[in-house]
Design a protein around this motif. Structure first.
Motif, PDB file in Angstrom:
ATOM      1  N   PRO A  57      -1.445 -11.209  -8.490  1.00 54.21           N
ATOM      2  CA  PRO A  57      -0.938  -9.850  -9.088  1.00 54.21           C
ATOM      3  C   PRO A  57      -0.858  -8.643  -8.226  1.00 54.21           C
ATOM      4  O   PRO A  57      -0.099  -7.863  -8.498  1.00 54.21           O
ATOM      5  N   GLU A  58      -1.479  -8.631  -7.191  1.00 57.75           N
ATOM      6  CA  GLU A  58      -1.358  -7.602  -6.187  1.00 57.75           C
ATOM      7  C   GLU A  58      -0.060  -7.620  -5.516  1.00 57.75           C
ATOM      8  O   GLU A  58       0.883  -6.754  -5.156  1.00 57.75           O
ATOM      9  N   GLY A  59       0.517  -8.914  -5.344  1.00 58.75           N
ATOM     10  CA  GLY A  59       1.758  -9.121  -4.896  1.00 58.75           C
ATOM     11  C   GLY A  59       2.810  -8.569  -5.634  1.00 58.75           C
ATOM     12  O   GLY A  59       3.948  -8.158  -5.172  1.00 58.75           O
ATOM     13  N   VAL A  60       2.806  -8.908  -7.074  1.00 57.07           N
ATOM     14  CA  VAL A  60       3.586  -8.539  -8.058  1.00 57.07           C
ATOM     15  C   VAL A  60       3.825  -7.038  -8.089  1.00 57.07           C
ATOM     16  O   VAL A  60       4.859  -6.460  -8.134  1.00 57.07           O
ATOM     17  N   LYS A  61       2.546  -6.462  -7.990  1.00 56.89           N
ATOM     18  CA  LYS A  61       2.660  -5.087  -7.962  1.00 56.89           C
ATOM     19  C   LYS A  61       3.315  -4.374  -6.802  1.00 56.89           C
ATOM     20  O   LYS A  61       3.937  -3.398  -7.061  1.00 56.89           O
ATOM     21  N   ARG A  62       3.136  -5.023  -5.845  1.00 57.05           N
ATOM     22  CA  ARG A  62       3.830  -4.273  -4.525  1.00 57.05           C
ATOM     23  C   ARG A  62       5.280  -4.583  -4.527  1.00 57.05           C
ATOM     24  O   ARG A  62       6.203  -3.666  -4.169  1.00 57.05           O
ATOM     25  N   PHE A  63       5.548  -5.840  -5.065  1.00 53.42           N
ATOM     26  CA  PHE A  63       6.986  -5.945  -5.232  1.00 53.42           C
ATOM     27  C   PHE A  63       7.700  -5.254  -6.292  1.00 53.42           C
ATOM     28  O   PHE A  63       8.758  -4.797  -5.879  1.00 53.42           O
ATOM     29  N   ARG A  64       7.018  -5.102  -7.012  1.00 53.06           N
ATOM     30  CA  ARG A  64       7.752  -4.045  -8.201  1.00 53.06           C
ATOM     31  C   ARG A  64       7.488  -2.761  -7.947  1.00 53.06           C
ATOM     32  O   ARG A  64       8.750  -2.106  -8.032  1.00 53.06           O
ATOM     33  N   GLU A  65       6.858  -2.196  -7.001  1.00 54.63           N
ATOM     34  CA  GLU A  65       6.959  -1.032  -6.479  1.00 54.63           C
ATOM     35  C   GLU A  65       8.430  -0.846  -5.520  1.00 54.63           C
ATOM     36  O   GLU A  65       9.148   0.089  -5.497  1.00 54.63           O
ATOM     37  N   PHE A  66       8.476  -2.106  -4.688  1.00 55.86           N
ATOM     38  CA  PHE A  66       9.683  -2.026  -3.785  1.00 55.86           C
ATOM     39  C   PHE A  66      10.932  -2.174  -4.734  1.00 55.86           C
ATOM     40  O   PHE A  66      12.057  -1.315  -4.396  1.00 55.86           O
ATOM     41  N   LEU A  67      11.109  -2.832  -5.845  1.00 55.04           N
ATOM     42  CA  LEU A  67      12.347  -3.038  -6.684  1.00 55.04           C
ATOM     43  C   LEU A  67      12.456  -1.841  -7.295  1.00 55.04           C
ATOM     44  O   LEU A  67      13.653  -1.476  -7.611  1.00 55.04           O
ATOM     45  N   LYS A  68      11.375  -0.869  -7.506  1.00 56.87           N
ATOM     46  CA  LYS A  68      11.619   0.339  -8.210  1.00 56.87           C
ATOM     47  C   LYS A  68      12.332   1.212  -7.479  1.00 56.87           C
ATOM     48  O   LYS A  68      13.423   2.034  -7.948  1.00 56.87           O
ATOM     49  N   LYS A  69      12.135   1.060  -6.232  1.00 61.93           N
ATOM     50  CA  LYS A  69      13.030   1.976  -5.257  1.00 61.93           C
ATOM     51  C   LYS A  69      14.339   1.597  -5.008  1.00 61.93           C
ATOM     52  O   LYS A  69      15.303   2.450  -4.915  1.00 61.93           O
ATOM     53  N   GLU A  70      14.491   0.265  -5.264  1.00 59.94           N
ATOM     54  CA  GLU A  70      15.940  -0.210  -5.401  1.00 59.94           C
ATOM     55  C   GLU A  70      16.683  -0.196  -6.618  1.00 59.94           C
ATOM     56  O   GLU A  70      17.858  -0.860  -6.615  1.00 59.94           O
ATOM     57  N   PHE A  71      16.106   0.313  -7.616  1.00 57.25           N
ATOM     58  CA  PHE A  71      16.660   0.359  -8.941  1.00 57.25           C
ATOM     59  C   PHE A  71      16.899  -1.105  -9.567  1.00 57.25           C
ATOM     60  O   PHE A  71      17.961  -1.384 -10.172  1.00 57.25           O
TER      61      PHE A  71
END
Length: 200
Positions: free
Chosen positions: A68-82
């Motif tokens: 879950p923490e990994g998904v959260k961080r990955f989502r943060e990154f992808l959000k910045k990449e749109f």
């Protein structure tokens, strides 16, 4: 949506794969909806017990998506990449495959289609043959109906955004934080003292 909690769109909410969630109030496109989710214990896969989070994430995209923490961080990154919609679609498909009730499955299939796959989708993903997709695929829903599309998105993330995530400041900062937390207090103090001397 702040990008840190369960994802909700068009009345459809998903938790992290393999994690049970707790009842809580979520904001969906400006409206409050009560959804039934359960808190996960955050346990990692048995084959990677004892490894730091970042070590598990760097081992494979599968490990990252199980945490879950990994998904959260990955989502943060992808959000910045749109491109956050890619992981959200993948998670939605994982959740959909666990459904058994035919009526609920049909409703959720339509919501996934309208959110991620239709020409008017609010969070459209880029999959092969998308122009040929229509609501006809919803007439006879089954747990694996989105599997091929989900696999496409997984491979897109694996060979594109995932490798960049592992080199990103967000990942490296989290890795440094983990390493600092593992250091004895005396070692941390000595490192900080050396840093001050070096910078003066």
């Amino acid at each position: 949506m702040d990008g840190l909690g369960p994802f909700c769109a068009s009345g459809l909410c998903w938790c992290w794969v393999g994690v049970a969630c707790n009842s809580q109030l979520l904001n969906v496109r400006g409206t409050s909806e009560l959804v039934d989710i359960h808190d996960g214990d955050g346990s990692s896969s048995s084959s990677h017990q004892g490894l730091k989070s970042t070590a598990k994430w760097a081992a494979s995209l599968e490990n990252l998506l199980e945490d879950p923490e990994g998904v959260k961080r990955f989502r943060e990154f992808l959000k910045k990449e749109f491109s956050e919609e890619n992981v959200l679609f993948w998670l939605a498909c994982e959740d959909f495959k666990k459904m058994e009730d035919k009526t609920q499955m049909q409703e959720k299939a339509k919501e996934i289609y309208m959110t991620f796959l239709s020409n008017k989708a609010s969070s459209q993903v880029n999959v092969e043959g998308q122009s040929r997709l229509s609501e006809k695929i919803l007439e006879q829903p089954h747990p694996l109906m989105f599997q091929k599309l989900q696999d496409q998105i997984f491979n897109l993330m694996k060979y594109d955004s995932y490798s960049r995530f592992l080199k990103s400041d967000l990942f490296l900062k989290h890795k440094r934080t983990e390493e600092e937390e593992e250091e004895p207090p005396d070692a941390q103090t000595a490192a900080k003292r050396a840093s001050r001397i070096y910078n003066t």
